[in-house]
Design a protein around this motif. Structure first.
Motif, PDB file in Angstrom:
ATOM      1  N   MET A   1      32.085  45.990  43.319  1.00  0.00           N
ATOM      2  CA  MET A   1      32.222  46.947  42.221  1.00  0.00           C
ATOM      3  C   MET A   1      30.855  47.602  42.089  1.00  0.00           C
ATOM      4  O   MET A   1      29.901  46.985  41.607  1.00  0.00           O
ATOM      5  CB  MET A   1      32.652  46.206  40.955  1.00  0.00           C
ATOM      6  CG  MET A   1      33.886  45.336  41.216  1.00  0.00           C
ATOM      7  SD  MET A   1      34.318  44.230  39.867  1.00  0.00           S
ATOM      8  CE  MET A   1      34.916  45.401  38.692  1.00  0.00           C
TER       9      MET A   1
ATOM     10  N   TRP B   1      37.519  52.311  37.288  1.00  0.00           N
ATOM     11  CA  TRP B   1      36.739  51.242  36.662  1.00  0.00           C
ATOM     12  C   TRP B   1      35.915  51.750  35.477  1.00  0.00           C
ATOM     13  O   TRP B   1      35.130  52.671  35.630  1.00  0.00           O
ATOM     14  CB  TRP B   1      35.850  50.631  37.752  1.00  0.00           C
ATOM     15  CG  TRP B   1      34.932  49.543  37.317  1.00  0.00           C
ATOM     16  CD1 TRP B   1      35.136  48.640  36.313  1.00  0.00           C
ATOM     17  CD2 TRP B   1      33.638  49.236  37.872  1.00  0.00           C
ATOM     18  NE1 TRP B   1      34.069  47.784  36.216  1.00  0.00           N
ATOM     19  CE2 TRP B   1      33.143  48.123  37.159  1.00  0.00           C
ATOM     20  CE3 TRP B   1      32.875  49.780  38.905  1.00  0.00           C
ATOM     21  CZ2 TRP B   1      31.898  47.558  37.441  1.00  0.00           C
ATOM     22  CZ3 TRP B   1      31.648  49.205  39.187  1.00  0.00           C
ATOM     23  CH2 TRP B   1      31.165  48.112  38.467  1.00  0.00           C
TER      24      TRP B   1
ATOM     25  N   HIS C   1      42.247  43.069  38.231  1.00  0.00           N
ATOM     26  CA  HIS C   1      40.922  42.692  37.717  1.00  0.00           C
ATOM     27  C   HIS C   1      40.927  42.728  36.189  1.00  0.00           C
ATOM     28  O   HIS C   1      41.101  43.789  35.581  1.00  0.00           O
ATOM     29  CB  HIS C   1      39.833  43.622  38.270  1.00  0.00           C
ATOM     30  CG  HIS C   1      38.503  43.451  37.603  1.00  0.00           C
ATOM     31  ND1 HIS C   1      37.809  42.260  37.613  1.00  0.00           N
ATOM     32  CD2 HIS C   1      37.744  44.300  36.871  1.00  0.00           C
ATOM     33  CE1 HIS C   1      36.693  42.399  36.928  1.00  0.00           C
ATOM     34  NE2 HIS C   1      36.634  43.629  36.460  1.00  0.00           N
TER      35      HIS C   1
ATOM     36  N   ASP D   1      40.969  45.661  33.488  1.00  0.00           N
ATOM     37  CA  ASP D   1      39.629  45.243  33.067  1.00  0.00           C
ATOM     38  C   ASP D   1      39.639  44.683  31.646  1.00  0.00           C
ATOM     39  O   ASP D   1      38.589  44.609  30.995  1.00  0.00           O
ATOM     40  CB  ASP D   1      38.615  46.385  33.166  1.00  0.00           C
ATOM     41  CG  ASP D   1      37.355  45.958  33.893  1.00  0.00           C
ATOM     42  OD1 ASP D   1      36.849  44.868  33.593  1.00  0.00           O
ATOM     43  OD2 ASP D   1      36.893  46.704  34.757  1.00  0.00           O
TER      44      ASP D   1
ATOM     45  N   HIS E   1      39.220  40.312  32.565  1.00  0.00           N
ATOM     46  CA  HIS E   1      38.298  39.264  32.109  1.00  0.00           C
ATOM     47  C   HIS E   1      39.053  38.297  31.207  1.00  0.00           C
ATOM     48  O   HIS E   1      38.469  37.707  30.302  1.00  0.00           O
ATOM     49  CB  HIS E   1      37.111  39.903  31.400  1.00  0.00           C
ATOM     50  CG  HIS E   1      36.305  40.780  32.311  1.00  0.00           C
ATOM     51  ND1 HIS E   1      35.202  40.331  33.008  1.00  0.00           N
ATOM     52  CD2 HIS E   1      36.479  42.073  32.693  1.00  0.00           C
ATOM     53  CE1 HIS E   1      34.719  41.318  33.755  1.00  0.00           C
ATOM     54  NE2 HIS E   1      35.483  42.393  33.587  1.00  0.00           N
TER      55      HIS E   1
HETATM   56 ZN    ZN Z   1      35.374  43.951  34.823  1.00  0.00          ZN
END
Ligand code: ZN
Ligand code: RAT
Length: 418
Positions: A258, A325, A26, A355, A28
């Motif tokens: 999430m 996370w 995961h 992330d 971006h």
């Molecule tokens: Zn994220």
């Protein structure tokens, strides 16, 4: 090869972690051919929203003024307040230093312009290659937003990710703001009606199917508030029940949840203004119990939910828990949570994702994680060895390959590439 000493275990774990290719499940980030939406360079690193939240504690500046500043000026303010006037000990600030060091840029000069000059001579494409090599990341999973005008245009032009980049269909507006989203869907030609009826369900599903066709996503994802409940007679509950679950099942892709973000508790800070809340894990328990043929990838934001999440994964093998996370991604918590997951789940989980919002963050996020995991795993293997059980180099390599790479692809039922 059987390892007979603690030192042998440590060296083997360290070497296996360094040599293991990683799938970053995961991020971006975007494939470099998607253009400017892939963020990279020192000014982007410094204006990461994690650091915006921190700089706001050291200035009286009106946040509105901060947001009106040029990116370059914002970066200079953050540099001055967090790196020059103070020692950058926080995880996000230290991350900038680790990134510079690992990218071969000497942090010693303490001079932002010298770092800028280093980045100025690079291209996005070359930087992607350098970062992936440095972190040993072979596959990057993106977050792709069909509600974002800029990103939609890129997909509609026919741009498709390069081989190492994989799409994820991110659908937050559909689940968290259905009333406004349905108006948008109508404008795009989907016949969404005022009632939740067969026609509306069909049209929402047609929207999802259209984007599955365009993106070929590895999974469908959403971030959810701590108040998330399921089943629930609400827009969100209905969209999950009638659209997300059947469509992801049909395509054999996981639904990634999430859970635990309280959006914009301080709206002035924009992305930096989100908070965390403890969720009620019964929603997930119900989803899992009622949908045994779906797959669920789950990460949770609150530290208080971590134990019950790991226990839940013992009950349902169609749940794959992943990552530490956002506010969980601090060494102290990664250490504790990874130990607990190993103790409850063996290696049947995905310990981390980066992330990254800015390309070079991949470097520090993985460096910091690897450092913690080396200690945690050395200790776990040493505990096993001390019973007299023969721990081998091959066992260790296999376990690390599972956690950093293979568990994800096996869970998806996919080969390691597209
Ligand atoms: Zn994220
Ligand atoms: O960690 C982050 O950068 C958050 O702002 C979010 O992007 C979060 O990871 C998410 O995917 O919603």
């Amino acid at each position: 090869m059987i390892l007979t000493t603690e030192k042998g275990i440590r060296n083997t774990v360290e070497e296996a972690i360094e040599n293991q290719e990683i799938t970053d499940i995961h991020t971006h980030l975007f494939s470099p051919n998607f253009g400017d939406i892939l963020l990279w360079d020192i000014d982007e690193l410094l204006t990461y929203h994690y650091l915006v939240a921190e700089v706001m504690r050291w200035t009286d500046m009106d946040p509105a003024l901060f947001w009106r500043m040029e990116k370059k000026e914002q970066a200079e303010l953050i540099w001055q307040k967090l790196f020059v006037e103070r020692t950058p000990v926080s995880e996000a600030a230290r991350g900038v230093l680790t990134t510079l060091k690992e990218m071969g840029i000497d942090p010693k000069t303490k001079n932002l312009d010298t770092y800028r000059a280093e980045f100025a001579g690079r291209t996005a494409e070359a930087q992607v290659g350098a970062v992936m090599k440095q972190a040993n990341v072979s596959n990057i999973v993106m977050t792709n937003d069909p509600f974002d005008e800029q990103e939609r245009a890129i997909w509609f032009e026919g741009t498709r990710p390069q081989d190492a980049f994989h799409a994820v269909l991110r659908i937050d507006p559909l689940l968290n703001d259905f009333q406004n989203t349905k108006e948008q869907l109508k404008k795009w030609g989907y016949d969404i009606q005022d009632d939740w009826n067969g026609r509306t369900i069909k049209e929402v599903n047609r929207f999802l199917e259209d984007w599955i066709e365009i993106m070929n996503p590895l999974y469908m994802a959403v971030s959810l508030p701590p108040s998330f409940a399921y089943p629930e007679e609400s827009d969100r509950g209905r969209v999950i029940r009638d659209c997300i679950l059947p469509v992801t099942k049909k395509h054999n892709i996981p639904f990634a949840l999430m859970i635990g973000v309280k959006k914009r508790v301080n709206p002035d800070l924009i992305d930096a203004g989100d908070f965390v809340g403890k969720a009620d894990i019964r929603a997930l328990e119900n989803l899992l119990a009622e949908n045994q043929e779906n797959k669920f990838l789950v990460t949770i934001l609150s530290r208080e939910n971590q134990h019950e999440l790991a226990v839940l994964a013992r009950k349902f093998r169609h749940l794959m828990i992943f990552g530490c996370w956002w506010f969980m991604n601090n060494p102290v918590i990664v250490n504790e949570v990874t130990r607990m997951r190993l103790e409850l789940l063996n290696t049947s989980f995905i310990p981390q994702h980066s992330d990254a919002r800015v390309l070079e963050q991949v470097v520090y996020k993985w460096r910091h994680t690897k450092t913690v995991l080396k200690d945690v795993l050395t200790e776990k293997y040493e505990d096993v060895r001390s019973t007299g059980w023969p721990v081998t180099k091959e066992d260790i390599q296999k376990d690390i390959a599972a956690m950093f790479h293979e568990n994800f692809w096996n869970f998806l039922d996919k080969d390691f590439r597209k």
